[in-house]
Design a protein around this motif. Structure first.
Motif, PDB file in Angstrom:
ATOM      1  N   MET A   1       1.228 -15.278  -3.290  1.00  0.00           N
ATOM      2  CA  MET A   1      -0.239 -15.257  -3.272  1.00  0.00           C
ATOM      3  C   MET A   1      -0.798 -16.222  -4.314  1.00  0.00           C
ATOM      4  O   MET A   1      -1.715 -17.011  -4.038  1.00  0.00           O
ATOM      5  CB  MET A   1      -0.748 -13.835  -3.492  1.00  0.00           C
ATOM      6  CG  MET A   1      -0.540 -12.928  -2.285  1.00  0.00           C
ATOM      7  SD  MET A   1      -0.950 -11.182  -2.595  1.00  0.00           S
ATOM      8  CE  MET A   1      -2.735 -11.282  -2.819  1.00  0.00           C
ATOM      9  N   LYS A   2      -0.242 -16.205  -5.496  1.00  0.00           N
ATOM     10  CA  LYS A   2      -0.708 -17.109  -6.545  1.00  0.00           C
ATOM     11  C   LYS A   2      -0.422 -18.569  -6.181  1.00  0.00           C
ATOM     12  O   LYS A   2      -1.228 -19.459  -6.464  1.00  0.00           O
ATOM     13  CB  LYS A   2      -0.079 -16.734  -7.879  1.00  0.00           C
ATOM     14  CG  LYS A   2      -0.721 -15.500  -8.525  1.00  0.00           C
ATOM     15  CD  LYS A   2      -0.132 -15.229  -9.883  1.00  0.00           C
ATOM     16  CE  LYS A   2      -1.000 -14.276 -10.688  1.00  0.00           C
ATOM     17  NZ  LYS A   2      -2.281 -14.872 -11.096  1.00  0.00           N
TER      18      LYS A   2
ATOM     19  N   ILE B   1      -4.437 -17.277  -3.812  1.00  0.00           N
ATOM     20  CA  ILE B   1      -5.007 -15.966  -3.503  1.00  0.00           C
ATOM     21  C   ILE B   1      -4.717 -15.063  -4.692  1.00  0.00           C
ATOM     22  O   ILE B   1      -3.565 -14.671  -4.917  1.00  0.00           O
ATOM     23  CB  ILE B   1      -4.423 -15.382  -2.204  1.00  0.00           C
ATOM     24  CG1 ILE B   1      -4.704 -16.319  -1.022  1.00  0.00           C
ATOM     25  CG2 ILE B   1      -5.008 -14.000  -1.939  1.00  0.00           C
ATOM     26  CD1 ILE B   1      -4.059 -15.871   0.282  1.00  0.00           C
TER      27      ILE B   1
ATOM     28  N   PHE C   1      -7.844 -11.331   1.470  1.00  0.00           N
ATOM     29  CA  PHE C   1      -6.562 -11.171   2.160  1.00  0.00           C
ATOM     30  C   PHE C   1      -5.997  -9.811   1.794  1.00  0.00           C
ATOM     31  O   PHE C   1      -5.916  -9.456   0.613  1.00  0.00           O
ATOM     32  CB  PHE C   1      -5.586 -12.266   1.737  1.00  0.00           C
ATOM     33  CG  PHE C   1      -4.174 -12.042   2.214  1.00  0.00           C
ATOM     34  CD1 PHE C   1      -3.863 -12.135   3.558  1.00  0.00           C
ATOM     35  CD2 PHE C   1      -3.162 -11.745   1.315  1.00  0.00           C
ATOM     36  CE1 PHE C   1      -2.557 -11.935   4.005  1.00  0.00           C
ATOM     37  CE2 PHE C   1      -1.859 -11.552   1.743  1.00  0.00           C
ATOM     38  CZ  PHE C   1      -1.558 -11.648   3.098  1.00  0.00           C
TER      39      PHE C   1
ATOM     40  N   GLY D   1      -6.075  -9.553  -2.155  1.00  0.00           N
ATOM     41  CA  GLY D   1      -6.369 -10.664  -3.040  1.00  0.00           C
ATOM     42  C   GLY D   1      -7.586 -11.428  -2.573  1.00  0.00           C
ATOM     43  O   GLY D   1      -8.039 -11.284  -1.436  1.00  0.00           O
TER      44      GLY D   1
ATOM     45  N   PRO E   1      -4.380 -11.814  -6.737  1.00  0.00           N
ATOM     46  CA  PRO E   1      -4.292 -10.365  -6.504  1.00  0.00           C
ATOM     47  C   PRO E   1      -5.404  -9.619  -7.247  1.00  0.00           C
ATOM     48  O   PRO E   1      -5.618  -9.832  -8.432  1.00  0.00           O
ATOM     49  CB  PRO E   1      -2.920 -10.000  -7.064  1.00  0.00           C
ATOM     50  CG  PRO E   1      -2.138 -11.280  -7.008  1.00  0.00           C
ATOM     51  CD  PRO E   1      -3.130 -12.359  -7.303  1.00  0.00           C
TER      52      PRO E   1
ATOM     53  N   LYS F   1      -9.251 -15.349  -2.320  1.00  0.00           N
ATOM     54  CA  LYS F   1      -8.969 -16.778  -2.405  1.00  0.00           C
ATOM     55  C   LYS F   1      -9.811 -17.407  -3.513  1.00  0.00           C
ATOM     56  O   LYS F   1     -11.030 -17.254  -3.554  1.00  0.00           O
ATOM     57  CB  LYS F   1      -9.267 -17.460  -1.079  1.00  0.00           C
ATOM     58  CG  LYS F   1      -8.916 -18.942  -1.066  1.00  0.00           C
ATOM     59  CD  LYS F   1      -9.144 -19.548   0.305  1.00  0.00           C
ATOM     60  CE  LYS F   1      -8.874 -21.036   0.301  1.00  0.00           C
ATOM     61  NZ  LYS F   1      -9.081 -21.642   1.637  1.00  0.00           N
TER      62      LYS F   1
ATOM     63  N   ILE G   1       1.174 -15.847   4.144  1.00  0.00           N
ATOM     64  CA  ILE G   1       0.283 -16.080   3.010  1.00  0.00           C
ATOM     65  C   ILE G   1      -0.264 -17.504   3.015  1.00  0.00           C
ATOM     66  O   ILE G   1      -1.451 -17.733   2.751  1.00  0.00           O
ATOM     67  CB  ILE G   1       1.009 -15.741   1.698  1.00  0.00           C
ATOM     68  CG1 ILE G   1       1.340 -14.232   1.690  1.00  0.00           C
ATOM     69  CG2 ILE G   1       0.159 -16.123   0.486  1.00  0.00           C
ATOM     70  CD1 ILE G   1       2.211 -13.793   0.543  1.00  0.00           C
TER      71      ILE G   1
ATOM     72  N   TYR H   1      -0.526 -19.894  -3.323  1.00  0.00           N
ATOM     73  CA  TYR H   1      -1.511 -20.348  -2.342  1.00  0.00           C
ATOM     74  C   TYR H   1      -2.943 -19.941  -2.712  1.00  0.00           C
ATOM     75  O   TYR H   1      -3.796 -19.786  -1.852  1.00  0.00           O
ATOM     76  CB  TYR H   1      -1.120 -19.833  -0.954  1.00  0.00           C
ATOM     77  CG  TYR H   1       0.137 -20.501  -0.445  1.00  0.00           C
ATOM     78  CD1 TYR H   1       0.120 -21.820   0.006  1.00  0.00           C
ATOM     79  CD2 TYR H   1       1.368 -19.833  -0.466  1.00  0.00           C
ATOM     80  CE1 TYR H   1       1.277 -22.445   0.441  1.00  0.00           C
ATOM     81  CE2 TYR H   1       2.529 -20.457  -0.025  1.00  0.00           C
ATOM     82  CZ  TYR H   1       2.475 -21.762   0.422  1.00  0.00           C
ATOM     83  OH  TYR H   1       3.624 -22.398   0.858  1.00  0.00           O
TER      84      TYR H   1
ATOM     85  N   SER I   1      -4.305 -18.327   3.488  1.00  0.00           N
ATOM     86  CA  SER I   1      -5.070 -19.154   2.557  1.00  0.00           C
ATOM     87  C   SER I   1      -5.807 -20.273   3.294  1.00  0.00           C
ATOM     88  O   SER I   1      -6.948 -20.605   2.962  1.00  0.00           O
ATOM     89  CB  SER I   1      -4.139 -19.745   1.497  1.00  0.00           C
ATOM     90  OG  SER I   1      -4.854 -20.547   0.588  1.00  0.00           O
TER      91      SER I   1
END
Length: 242
Positions: free
Chosen positions: A178-179, A183, A162, A206, A185, A208, A149, A181, A153
Motif C-alpha cells: 500500500m505504501k 495508499i 481503498f 487506506g 493505511p 490514496k 493494490i 503505491y 491506486s
C-alpha cells in the motif's frame, strides 16, 4: 449445482453454485467496514465474484457501483443476482481481468475501491484445489496481491479510499505494498474466529496520498463458544432498506 439463496438476512437473493467457491462472511465484514462518504459517486469492487459486495453496498450508498470479475461462469451468476434484485441501474458488472483496468477506465476514476481477493500465494508444493474455479478464487493464480493494490491506486482519485479483507499473516506485506503505491493505511480491524483464539483475518483501509495516521478499531469476534454468531456479527445482518 446452481442455487438461489437469500443474501443472509437481507431481502436480496444471490445465485451461487454449490460446486464452486461461494461468498462468505468476509464480504459482509468488508462491505460494512469500508468508509463511504456522502460525496462518493463511483465505487468499484475488484474480484467481485457473484457480486455480494456491490449488492451489500447498495444499503449504504446511492453511488454507481461497478464489479469486475475474471471468471465468466461466476460473473454470469452475479448478473443473474443483480437482475433478480432489480439493481441493474446501480450496479454494473464487467467480465474482465483486474490487470486490464487501464484499458477500461481512466486513472483517478473512482472514489472507493474494495476487494476480497484470493488469499493464498501459489507456492511450489502448496495445495491447489483440483476445481479450477475454486483454485482461482482462493489462490493467486490470476490475480496477485500487488496487482490488486497497484491497480487500485491507478483508478482511485486523490484521497480516494481503498479497503480490503485479507489473512492476518499477510498484513505486513499488504502495508508495504500500500505504501509503495501511495495508499496510506488509515484504519485496521482484526477479526477473531472465537474469543481467545488468534486473529485469522483483518480489515484494512487506506487513502490514496493520505497523511500518516493509523486507527486500530476494536476487534471483532465471529463465533460464540457454541459456534453461533456473536451479537456484533448479527448486527451486520439486520439491515432493511425499508
Amino acid at each position: 449445482m446452481k442455487v438461489k439463496n437469500r443474501l443472509l438476512d437481507y431481502k436480496e437473493f444471490i445465485y451461487q453454485d454449490d460446486d464452486w467457491f461461494k461468498f462468505s462472511l468476509d464480504s459482509v465484514l468488508l462491505a460494512n467496514f469500508v468508509t463511504i462518504n456522502t460525496s462518493c459517486k463511483k465505487i468499484i469492487d475488484f474480484a467481485t465474484g457473484n457480486a455480494p459486495i456491490p449488492m451489500l453496498l447498495t444499503y449504504r450508498t446511492n453511488a454507481s457501483i461497478y464489479g469486475i470479475e475474471y471468471q465468466k461462469c461466476i460473473y454470469d451468476l452475479g448478473i443473474e443476482s443483480i437482475k433478480v434484485n432489480n439493481l441493474e441501474e446501480q450496479i454494473k458488472l464487467i467480465n474482465d481481468d483486474v490487470k486490464n483496468i487501464r484499458n477500461l477506465f481512466e486513472s483517478e476514476s473512482f472514489d472507493v475501491v474494495t476487494c476480497n481477493p484470493p488469499y493464498f500465494k501459489k507456492n511450489v508444493g502448496s495445495f491447489i484445489n483440483d476445481n479450477e474455479i475454486k483454485a482461482i478464487a482462493r489462490h493467486e493464480i490470476m490475480l496477485k496481491l500487488e496487482d490488486v493494490i497497484e491497480n487500485a491506486s491507478y483508478v482511485l482519485k486523490n484521497h480516494g479510499i481503498f479497503a480490503m479483507v485479507h489473512r492476518t499473516e499477510r498484513m505486513i506485506e499488504i502495508i508495504e505494498l500500500m505504501k509503495k503505491y501511495r495508499i496510506e493505511p488509515k484504519k485496521i480491524q482484526f477479526i477473531y474466529p472465537k474469543d481467545g483464539k488468534i486473529s485469522d483475518l483483518f480489515l484494512i483501509e487506506g487513502m490514496k496520498n493520505g497523511k500518516s495516521g493509523l486507527k486500530m478499531l476494536s476487534p471483532m469476534v465471529i463465533h460464540n463458544e457454541d459456534n453461533s454468531y456473536t451479537n456484533d456479527v448479527r448486527k451486520l445482518f439486520n439491515n432493511n432498506k425499508d
